[in-house]
Design a protein around this motif. Structure first.
Motif, PDB file in Angstrom:
ATOM      1  N   SER A 157       5.063  42.605  30.720  1.00  0.00           N
ATOM      2  CA  SER A 157       6.305  43.225  30.249  1.00  0.00           C
ATOM      3  C   SER A 157       7.017  43.951  31.375  1.00  0.00           C
ATOM      4  O   SER A 157       8.237  43.897  31.499  1.00  0.00           O
ATOM      5  CB  SER A 157       6.018  44.223  29.119  1.00  0.00           C
TER       6      SER A 157
ATOM      7  N   GLN B  24       6.316  39.096  14.333  1.00  0.00           N
ATOM      8  CA  GLN B  24       7.777  39.283  14.376  1.00  0.00           C
ATOM      9  C   GLN B  24       8.315  39.316  15.803  1.00  0.00           C
ATOM     10  O   GLN B  24       9.394  38.814  16.072  1.00  0.00           O
ATOM     11  CB  GLN B  24       8.171  40.569  13.644  1.00  0.00           C
ATOM     12  N   GLN B  25       7.541  39.898  16.706  1.00  0.00           N
ATOM     13  CA  GLN B  25       7.990  39.927  18.099  1.00  0.00           C
ATOM     14  C   GLN B  25       8.184  38.509  18.625  1.00  0.00           C
ATOM     15  O   GLN B  25       9.055  38.241  19.441  1.00  0.00           O
ATOM     16  CB  GLN B  25       6.969  40.658  18.970  1.00  0.00           C
ATOM     17  N   ARG B  26       7.332  37.608  18.173  1.00  0.00           N
ATOM     18  CA  ARG B  26       7.397  36.237  18.647  1.00  0.00           C
ATOM     19  C   ARG B  26       8.434  35.432  17.902  1.00  0.00           C
ATOM     20  O   ARG B  26       9.203  34.680  18.474  1.00  0.00           O
ATOM     21  CB  ARG B  26       6.021  35.597  18.465  1.00  0.00           C
TER      22      ARG B  26
ATOM     23  N   THR C 246       3.882  42.973  13.091  1.00  0.00           N
ATOM     24  CA  THR C 246       4.691  43.278  14.272  1.00  0.00           C
ATOM     25  C   THR C 246       4.508  42.218  15.355  1.00  0.00           C
ATOM     26  O   THR C 246       5.492  41.751  15.958  1.00  0.00           O
ATOM     27  CB  THR C 246       4.312  44.661  14.828  1.00  0.00           C
ATOM     28  N   MET C 247       3.256  41.812  15.602  1.00  0.00           N
ATOM     29  CA  MET C 247       3.017  40.807  16.639  1.00  0.00           C
ATOM     30  C   MET C 247       3.725  39.491  16.314  1.00  0.00           C
ATOM     31  O   MET C 247       4.320  38.869  17.190  1.00  0.00           O
ATOM     32  CB  MET C 247       1.516  40.564  16.813  1.00  0.00           C
TER      33      MET C 247
ATOM     34  N   GLU D 148       0.102  45.860  12.342  1.00  0.00           N
ATOM     35  CA  GLU D 148       0.022  45.319  13.697  1.00  0.00           C
ATOM     36  C   GLU D 148       0.225  43.808  13.709  1.00  0.00           C
ATOM     37  O   GLU D 148       0.901  43.260  14.582  1.00  0.00           O
ATOM     38  CB  GLU D 148      -1.332  45.658  14.344  1.00  0.00           C
TER      39      GLU D 148
ATOM     40  N   ASP E 112      -0.508  42.159  28.653  1.00  0.00           N
ATOM     41  CA  ASP E 112       0.789  42.226  28.011  1.00  0.00           C
ATOM     42  C   ASP E 112       1.655  43.312  28.647  1.00  0.00           C
ATOM     43  O   ASP E 112       2.841  43.095  28.950  1.00  0.00           O
ATOM     44  CB  ASP E 112       0.561  42.555  26.531  1.00  0.00           C
TER      45      ASP E 112
END
Lengths: 311, 311, 311, 311
Positions: D247, D20-22, D17-18, D14, D243
């Motif tokens: 989105s 990498q999203q940024r 992923t967080m 998790e 979030d």
């Protein structure tokens, strides 16, 4: 002597009495009794290795409180008994102490009569980690107490002394207090008697048992052991019954008996005997002991403050 | 006869044996035995009121399974025993049934040896409320089962029969199955014996006890009672020990004894005797009985489907 | 209105407030507030069927006590709150009563946040069965109380109302008091709010739910319901968070949202929200409620006598 | 970045992923995915201190298994998942081992969602103390395993690492396996995800937390950590909800938000979020993990032998 051999008891006072009945006064043992409004207090001192061998308990001081009314849960009496225990514990353990005190709840919390130690630990005022964080007015009066329930060999695979020794080596307390459920011989002692000894404890004590004790010798610091009888072994009950029969009807027959193992089935030896309301009794006794330990450890904290702190 | 009077047992097979040892064959009682690879099965039928009075159990059929190895938790054996119980229960209770079956877990879930009934209930496949909601392929094969644990008089203030009768009047089941922890006389019977009777149960059965039973008479529908001995009374153990002593050493002395109450302290009578690992034994036995009841009630559901459904 | 629809709450005071925020004053609803040294008391009366439909709660009186400090377990405060509840309960339920009072602990004792009712029942002074046996000096002052924990539908297969109705029909009490864990909308209400209503309860209340309530209509006698919020649904928390965001940053956006179900995953709706120390909180709150019910039911028994009687 | 800062998660997958999203791909992190009939497996390797700082997890290997169906307790699936975990654990921990393996059940057994570790320990096949006593045919195939549940700081007053280090120093195991309940960010991960890491654990991990970890650095031997998310913090849920809102409706608004602490009440941060049936889920998951650890530790013991040995 079958009626001694088959009578496993962890109470020094019971062992001394059994030996004295057979052999008379034992050299190297001093004892005194006192009565406090229905609370009987016995102090036994085992002074020599010879006396220790005879009674099967290590040299040291054994304080025993007996109060048959304890089972009936009268608040005023419970309070008085807690006070007596707290005072005696303070003396035997030199409480309060500026250094850490580690309370060790022995036994298996999943088996009701053996859960006394872990249940006491769950109700202690544990302070070692918070002294620096509590409000000034409380903090200055707190002494450091830590507490663990190490479990039992069958569940951990580790001798309890090894777990305790490991923790002691890490945190270097000044004193260990153990709390444990004991075996007694007499039904009248169940949940009515509290023993405090400055000798530590010998797990599963008995002939041939070489398991190391939890005591000053193995830990290097004083160990005070608090115990309450919660069970009697099947064999002890059998010995008790036969003993009562012989005393009343056939005193001479007692001597003709070699061993009870001969005619009593092996199933009996797998049994334990306890009170019908053991769940409630363990609950009450654990509150009483936790309260006594809390007050001995934290004499500057009022009853009210303690209740606020605890659940 | 002290050794009978002081021996409270809920097992018909023990009571019949004790009476027969004293008086020989009892008219109105039929019994047969069978051995299934180490599982001993006894069927006792109490046929007449006279026989019922003699053995202290109401007329009816009593099935008893004994398996000393049961305590050692061998999976294959547990499975075999569950199968035997399931089959016998199906026969005595005419299972499966299209109408509702109500399982009643008697006893106090807070006192380990008395918690068997509530523990079994907690593991049952309860279906009465879901029959219409489950997937088609399962629903068509489900029979309706409900289950309650009514508690004990000391905690509810209500006679258990009144709670059960109230529920029965509301939901109108075809059958009640009770599950209860029993008292035995012999240590070898603890957690190794299962009794199934089509007579229902008599709470706290004994001389002078006028509390109403949970049976066809009081509920108006068949009541099948499943019970397992989990405790022995202190008095029974005393009688057992003296009996063994007399048998071996002094057969004539037995007759000279009037009562054990005379010389055994009252504390003994407040005690219960059980196995040292009673927590584990109750856990295992409750799984075994729940499995047997589930299979008897839901013969069309596979083992795998049941495990998926249950936790 | 998503922020109402997704906000399941069992508290009348929360529902009334939410509706009033949207629509202004509601005809047929009276409410008054009072502050007692940090304890906020709100009395809401739902007077008409129209008002009942609007707030989604049946007509009747709703007493609500709020005390944010309650979570911190100060003895003096706990005592004061118990006194207020006891007094209000006495008034709403006309206690003490010469006839039987049946306390019903709703919920599942195996799921911590839902175990409040059964935990309270376990600590009640149950007297219905002993009035004739206790010592004269106590007996004359005792009022009859019984108590049951009927379990939940998923475990019994029986609608709770059917179990309660069956028992009521058997023992014919004058009054039923239910105790239950509630759902709230606001985090600040968890374990800090107590609601007492003379309307009984509606299990799993909500749109389209046709399960019968436990109330005067279904039981034929008065039903007073005591409840404490112990959980918030995942959906309520989501609504609460969005509401707070809109209020602060984007008041107009609120109206543009139709439903939270659209963009929040279904997993959120399977969640419950509770306090990190819910185990301790349930323990404390069950003691508080049991004490309040005991004192309302037995006004002639002193605190000391009650502690002696209870464990 | 409020939606990261307010999202405490113990799952490496998790966190990666967080970030990498940024920020896009992170140098020093390798990851691969695999699907096994509905079981998703992710392997993340944190290779450099820089990457470790970015994702907030120490360098090492993180294995993650995800299986949304896990909550529904299908036996066949549970068995398959246990097999995958057992195999991965064998590889990461080099099991079986001739030397002692110590399993440490972290967490508080009195708080349901935190009780996973102690519950697993209670179901392990502990063998360290019996290897020399079991029947020849079993003994030769047993590997030595010990297990403890050290409790939590609030109850013991001792840092968990100190207890573990003390025991490790006494019994000198070759390997420590920790089992712990984790916090996740996403509701879908609760009780459906298992993480195994060869990095040990960092108690209460987070910015500014200086409490020592339980890892190779502090213990001097390899530490493999098994964890399962059982709770989400109130703050994470809030971040998750906002979030999702941003989105879908307002992607630009996300950047305008500085911190959620500003407008969400402090009560929210005292909350935990978990599944409605957490009691049952913890029960099932502890059986699954215990089974996986048992099979990895004792590959020569059959399923049947293990069930006989365990309760």
């Amino acid at each position: 002597m079958w009626w001694i051999e088959s009578s496993r008891t962890d109470l020094a006072v019971e062992r001394a009495t059994m030996v004295q009945q057979r052999e008379g006064q034992i050299p190297g043992i001093q004892s005194s009794e006192q009565d406090l409004d229905g609370i009987k207090i016995t102090r036994v001192q085992v002074l020599t290795p010879q006396a220790a061998a005879k009674v099967g308990k290590p040299p040291g001081r054994y304080f025993t409180l007996e109060c048959p009314q304890l089972r009936y849960r009268n608040r005023a009496l419970l309070k008085k008994v807690a006070d007596v225990i707290s005072k005696e514990l303070s003396e035997l353990a030199s409480l309060p102490r500026k250094g850490d005190v580690l309370v060790v709840g022995l036994g298996n919390w999943q088996a009701t009569p053996d859960a006394l130690g872990p249940r006491v630990v769950a109700q202690l005022m544990v302070t070692r980690h918070i002294r620096d964080y509590v409000p000034q007015e409380l903090g200055g009066r707190l002494y450091p107490v830590a507490a663990v329930s190490p479990g039992v060999l069958g569940i951990t695979g580790i001798e309890t002394i090894d777990i305790v020794r490991g923790i002691v080596n890490q945190i270097k307390p000044e004193l260990v207090i153990t709390v444990d459920a004991l075996a007694a011989r007499s039904p009248s002692r169940l949940l009515t008697t509290v023993q405090i000894a400055d000798t530590g404890i010998q797990p599963g004590s008995g002939v041939g048992n070489k398991r190391p004790g939890i005591n000053q010798e193995t830990l290097g610091i004083p160990v005070v052991a608090i115990g309450v009888p919660t069970v009697i072994s099947g064999a002890s009950i059998a010995a008790d019954v036969l003993d009562a029969y012989f005393s009343k009807f056939n005193p001479h027959a007692r001597a003709t008996l070699d061993s009870v193992q001969d005619f009593l089935g092996p199933d009996l030896f797998e049994l334990m005997v306890t009170t019908k309301d053991i769940d409630v009794q363990i609950h009450e006794m654990s509150k009483l002991l936790a309260s006594a330990i809390n007050h001995a450890s934290q004499p500057a904290i009022t009853e009210e403050e303690m209740l606020d702190y605890l659940q």
